[in-house]
Each structure stands twice: as structure tokens, then as C-alpha cells.
Design a protein around this motif. Structure first.
Motif, short mmCIF file in Angstrom:
data_model
loop_
_atom_site.label_atom_id
_atom_site.label_comp_id
_atom_site.label_asym_id
_atom_site.label_seq_id
_atom_site.Cartn_x
_atom_site.Cartn_y
_atom_site.Cartn_z
N ARG A 139 0.86 -1.18 0.00
CA ARG A 139 0.00 0.00 0.00
C ARG A 139 0.90 1.23 0.00
O ARG A 139 1.76 1.38 0.86
N LYS A 199 -3.19 -0.61 -3.97
CA LYS A 199 -3.65 -0.08 -2.67
C LYS A 199 -3.01 1.28 -2.40
O LYS A 199 -1.77 1.39 -2.45
N LYS A 200 -3.84 2.28 -2.13
CA LYS A 200 -3.32 3.64 -1.91
C LYS A 200 -4.07 4.33 -0.78
O LYS A 200 -5.28 4.15 -0.63
N GLY A 236 1.57 0.46 5.39
CA GLY A 236 1.94 0.83 4.04
C GLY A 236 3.35 1.40 4.01
O GLY A 236 4.04 1.42 5.04
#
Length: 296
Positions: A193, A223-224, A242
Motif C-alpha cells: 500500500r 492499494k493507496k 503501508g
């Protein structure tokens, strides 16, 4: 614009038309008629003996002469506001300083600057605006700030700039992350992420440019998270939610405490400039350069 106006009123019409490139919008924004806008532009074209705008395919564009004049009038407008403030300060014990900074600089550099200013100039009133680079350029043009410290990209030919520092831009992850202590390529990041700053921020612009140079984009990350708060980004990365890319200066304590570790990327070294900028051809150039020396 702050306070009264000193420049010819037709100059303000010209500046507004340069920004909107639309006669109707310019008239609405300035609360004048469209024929008045046309008349003001015609007067300036006759005065400077050149065409300032071209109209082709239903689109208004600046001529080369018009663009040149636009830059000068922007600086003159900004200078005019500062002159007015300087005149008011002549017999006053209080002095004012207005400048801007991008978020990273505002959080990790400006506090030390303010301490220094407080010691050197006990009676000075300081106003610091924290915004992204694009917004700070508008504040400069409107004369709301005298200079700015920025981390992002800007058109260097349009502004006077001095390099304030060169900063390492690095990838970071939690020590618990699988990427820690590994030597990897950019493709190996894509399953993680990515936690990034909001659109328009200097840090995000730089990261997107780095991805582009490696034939990648943010779209390659499944994924952000997008956040405007640097502390929140660091906390998420510390908890291994992340990874992020950030200026080394912003994570100095976390690196020392081993709460975060640098991601070892093959053939990756990125240094980016923090720039001190102000309006090009300003009559206050020497004063701004003195402030640069003081703040550095």
C-alpha cells in the motif's frame, strides 16, 4: 488585491483577462461591462503599439508581447502592495513580514526560522502561509506574500529563485515490513500500500516524477492512501500499514529511533531542491536576498 490600487485601472483589466482568457468572465469578475473590457485592452494595445491577444478557433491566447507584459504587470502589482506597506511602516515601531512555505518546509524548517527571527527582530510581526506550491505562486502574484520556500516544481524562468538546500528524498517502511533490509527494484513495491500526500503537494509531484522515470505510475499500485498530514502518514507507516516516500529531514527522528527504515532501492538516489522564490524583476530584489541570507 489588498487595499487601494495605484496602477492604471486598465492594467487590472488586462491582468484579469490574462487569467480568464475570456472577455465575459473578466467583465463579470471586475463588475464592469464587456465593451469596457474591450476598450481597456484596446487602449493598452495602442499605448504599447502592439497586439496583446490573438483570437483563433474560438480561443483567446496571449501574444509574445502580451505574455511579456503580463509578467511585468504581475510583478508591478506585487511590488505596489509591498510599497504601500513599507510606507506605512516608516514611522512605526512594528515591522511586518509575510511569506509562504510548503507543508514539509513549514513543519520541519519554519519553526527554527521563527525562533531566529524572534531573536533578531523582537518587534517584527510575521505571517506564514502554508500551502502547496501552486497556491503559493498565486499568493506571490497577488502580493499577499513577499517570498516563498517551496519543495515542488515551478517554472524557473517565471520567478527569481535561490536554492535554499538540497534534500534526500527516500522510500520508508516499518522495520516489520518484508521490504526492510532488502535490496529491491521499483516493481517490488507495487504489492505494498503506497501512502502519499494529496494531489498538488510538492512531495507527491516528485514521487510521481520518480515513478515516471522508472516507467511506472500511481495506477500501478493497487492499494493507496492519500493524506495531507505528514504525521499521520508516518504513524501509518510505523504501524506497517503501508510504505511512503518522503524527505529524509522529515523522518530524521524516526530513523534514529529505528521506528522507520529506509527502503533499499537499486540504483536509486534522489536529491531535490528546496527553493527560495520571489517575483522576477521585483524592485525589492535586494531586500528579499537579504532575507534569504538571514533565514538560511
Amino acid at each position: 488585491l489588498k487595499g487601494g490600487k495605484m496602477l492604471d485601472f486598465r492594467v487590472y483589466t488586462f491582468l484579469e483577462l490574462c487569467k480568464t482568457l475570456n472577455y465575459t468572465k473578466t467583465a463579470e469578475n471586475l463588475f464592469i461591462t464587456q465593451p469596457a473590457v474591450t476598450q481597456h485592452i484596446k487602449y493598452l494595445e495602442e499605448f504599447y503599439n502592439c497586439k496583446l491577444f490573438n483570437y483563433s478557433n474560438r480561443a483567446l491566447t496571449l501574444t509574445e508581447q502580451g505574455n511579456y507584459l503580463f509578467k511585468y504587470f504581475l510583478t508591478m502589482n506585487s511590488d505596489e502592495i509591498k510599497i504601500k506597506e513599507d510606507v506605512l511602516e516608516i514611522n512605526s515601531a512594528e515591522k511586518n513580514l509575510h511569506f509562504g512555505a510548503t507543508l514539509t518546509i513549514g513543519e520541519y524548517i519554519i519553526p527554527d526560522m521563527l525562533l531566529k527571527l524572534a531573536k533578531l527582530y523582537p518587534n517584527i510581526n510575521v505571517k506564514v502561509i502554508i500551502k502547496d506550491t501552486k497556491e503559493l505562486l498565486k499568493e506571490l502574484q497577488n502580493g499577499n506574500i513577499e517570498f516563498a520556500l517551496v519543495e515542488g516544481f515551478f517554472e524557473k524562468t517565471e520567478y527569481e529563485s535561490i536554492i535554499y538546500s538540497k534534500e534526500n528524498f527516500i522510500g520508508e517502511c516499518s522495520p516489520k515490513n518484508n521490504l526492510a533490509k532488502k535490496n529491491i527494484g521499483f516493481e517490488d513495491l507495487l504489492n505494498e500500500r503506497i501512502i502519499i500526500r494529496e494531489e498538488g503537494s510538492g512531495s507527491r509531484d516528485i514521487f510521481e516524477k520518480i515513478l515516471y522515470d522508472n516507467n511506472l505510475s500511481l495506477k500501478n499500485f493497487d492499494k493507496k492512501y492519500e493524506l495531507a498530514n505528514i504525521k499521520a502518514i508516518k504513524e501509518l507507516v510505523k504501524e506497517d500499514r503501508g510504505i511512503t516516500f518522503i524527505y529524509e529531514r522529515a523522518v530524521k527522528k524516526e530513523l534514529e529511533n529505528k521506528e522507520l527504515v529506509r527502503i533499499g532501492l537499486k540504483n536509486f538516489k534522489a536529491k531535490r531542491e528546496f527553493n527560495f522564490i520571489f517575483m522576477k524583476n521585483s524592485i525589492h530584489r535586494d531586500e528579499y536576498k537579504k532575507w534569504f541570507e538571514i533565514l538560511k
